[in-house]
Design an enzyme around this catalytic site. Sequence first.
Site, PDB file in Angstrom:
ATOM      1  N   LYS A 221       0.836  -0.997   0.052  1.00 47.05           N
ATOM      2  CA  LYS A 221       0.109  -0.023   0.075  1.00 47.05           C
ATOM      3  C   LYS A 221       0.797   1.074  -0.068  1.00 47.05           C
ATOM      4  O   LYS A 221       1.931   1.232   0.431  1.00 47.05           O
ATOM      5  CB  LYS A 221      -1.074   0.151   1.107  1.00 47.05           C
ATOM      6  CG  LYS A 221      -2.235  -0.954   0.873  1.00 47.05           C
ATOM      7  CD  LYS A 221      -3.399  -0.943   1.625  1.00 47.05           C
ATOM      8  CE  LYS A 221      -4.538  -1.940   1.375  1.00 47.05           C
ATOM      9  NZ  LYS A 221      -5.496  -2.005   2.049  1.00 47.05           N
ATOM     10  N   ARG A 255      -3.633  -9.861   4.949  1.00 46.73           N
ATOM     11  CA  ARG A 255      -3.898 -10.028   3.581  1.00 46.73           C
ATOM     12  C   ARG A 255      -2.754  -9.601   2.545  1.00 46.73           C
ATOM     13  O   ARG A 255      -2.600  -8.321   2.755  1.00 46.73           O
ATOM     14  CB  ARG A 255      -5.141  -9.220   3.326  1.00 46.73           C
ATOM     15  CG  ARG A 255      -5.906  -9.234   1.705  1.00 46.73           C
ATOM     16  CD  ARG A 255      -6.896  -8.275   2.008  1.00 46.73           C
ATOM     17  NE  ARG A 255      -7.630  -8.140   0.501  1.00 46.73           N
ATOM     18  CZ  ARG A 255      -6.916  -7.332  -0.459  1.00 46.73           C
ATOM     19  NH1 ARG A 255      -6.125  -6.596  -0.233  1.00 46.73           N
ATOM     20  NH2 ARG A 255      -7.522  -7.582  -1.495  1.00 46.73           N
TER      21      ARG A 255
HETATM   22  C1  7PM Z   1      -5.375  -0.158  -5.503  1.00 48.07           C
HETATM   23  C2  7PM Z   1      -5.288   0.277  -4.183  1.00 48.07           C
HETATM   24  C3  7PM Z   1      -5.652  -1.496  -5.671  1.00 48.07           C
HETATM   25  C4  7PM Z   1      -5.540  -0.765  -3.137  1.00 48.07           C
HETATM   26  C5  7PM Z   1      -6.012  -2.456  -4.625  1.00 48.07           C
HETATM   27  C6  7PM Z   1      -6.019  -1.756  -3.251  1.00 48.07           C
HETATM   28  C7  7PM Z   1      -8.228  -4.528   1.313  1.00 48.07           C
HETATM   29  C8  7PM Z   1      -9.169  -5.266   1.020  1.00 48.07           C
HETATM   30  C9  7PM Z   1      -8.259  -3.979  -0.666  1.00 48.07           C
HETATM   31  C10 7PM Z   1      -7.922  -4.384   2.624  1.00 48.07           C
HETATM   32  C11 7PM Z   1      -9.702  -5.758   2.883  1.00 48.07           C
HETATM   33  C12 7PM Z   1      -5.291  -3.582  -2.169  1.00 48.07           C
HETATM   34  C13 7PM Z   1      -6.419  -2.684  -2.185  1.00 48.07           C
HETATM   35  N1  7PM Z   1      -7.464  -3.646   0.467  1.00 48.07           N
HETATM   36  N2  7PM Z   1     -10.188  -5.876   1.692  1.00 48.07           N
HETATM   37  N3  7PM Z   1      -9.203  -4.666  -0.363  1.00 48.07           N
HETATM   38  N4  7PM Z   1      -8.774  -5.271   3.578  1.00 48.07           N
HETATM   39  N5  7PM Z   1     -10.369  -6.647   4.056  1.00 48.07           N
HETATM   40  O1  7PM Z   1      -4.094  -3.572  -1.654  1.00 48.07           O
HETATM   41  O2  7PM Z   1      -7.089  -3.451   3.297  1.00 48.07           O
HETATM   42  O3  7PM Z   1      -5.426  -5.119  -2.477  1.00 48.07           O
HETATM   43  S1  7PM Z   1      -8.064  -3.424  -2.298  1.00 48.07           S
END
Ligand code: 7PM
Length: 273
Positions: A221, A255
């Site tokens: 992130k 995750r």
């Molecule tokens: C761009 C920025 C693409 C951020 C994808 C993301 C989470 C999640 C995501 C989290 C839970 C990523 C994120 N982040 N579900 N879905 N917790 N429960 O890094 O922090 O995959 S999308």
Amino acid sequence: MQFDCGKFQLDLTSPCVMGIVNVTPDSFSDGGKFATSNLAIAHALKLVEEGAGILDIGGESTRPNSTPVSLQEELDRVIPVIEGLVGLINIPISIDTYKPQVMQAAIAAGASIVNDVRALQENGALEIAAESNVGVCLMHMQGKPQTMQVNPEYQNVVSEVQAFLKERLQASIHAGCRASRIVLDPGFGFGKTRAHNITLIQQLESFTCLGQPLLVGLSRKSVLGQMTGNDVDARLYASVAASVIAAQKGAKILRVHDVKATVEALKVVSALQ
Ligand code: 7PM
């Protein structure tokens, strides 16, 4: 500490790694739907071999700043992958969606966990979760994905995120989800500045007072990019460090994209704790 999800009962005494499987045409191939599904399934099987305890399948609708994906497109992306994987693996499959129709179809296809960045606030989502026996991840987000990073503001980020998760936990239990099926997630990067994210990590232990297992997603992130100056494809070491710290502060599900590195690091954390 146990997490009930469908036919699975995960033992969270030591932390569990949730491997991210993004099913997006660009992330795997420029080929057709079939090629995309097969590449996603192959990637998912690799994550299982690397020690993932959960697979999180997403069709991109929950990503910040992404162009919205239609219901049909999201179904076309994720359902074939769940159907293809369910007979091949013996760990729970999680569906990363806020759309009730996608939750329903994913559960019918064999998903055992609903990972919802909107914490079951869409009409019908609570009922679908309650009527099945799937596990649920309730995540905090301030605002909507398109605009949430514009100017996020809190009086007190920790108490506001906790109050939100407490309310959604109570709503889920009231709708008929047993507490043993629910995990909570502060939602790093979802309507939070760098300072908000750091405060939440530093005070993660205080979230254990909600009485539920915590899920943390910090993998690759932007807060880690801000700390290291690295682009998204060079945040492996920072991501592993973040998972280790989160686990030490009580996170039970991490995750992550990089399963092998995280599993190894967490083995050391468990052995030395
Ligand atoms: C761009 C920025 C693409 C951020 C994808 C993301 C989470 C999640 C995501 C989290 C839970 C990523 C994120 N982040 N579900 N879905 N917790 N429960 O890094 O922090 O995959 S999308």
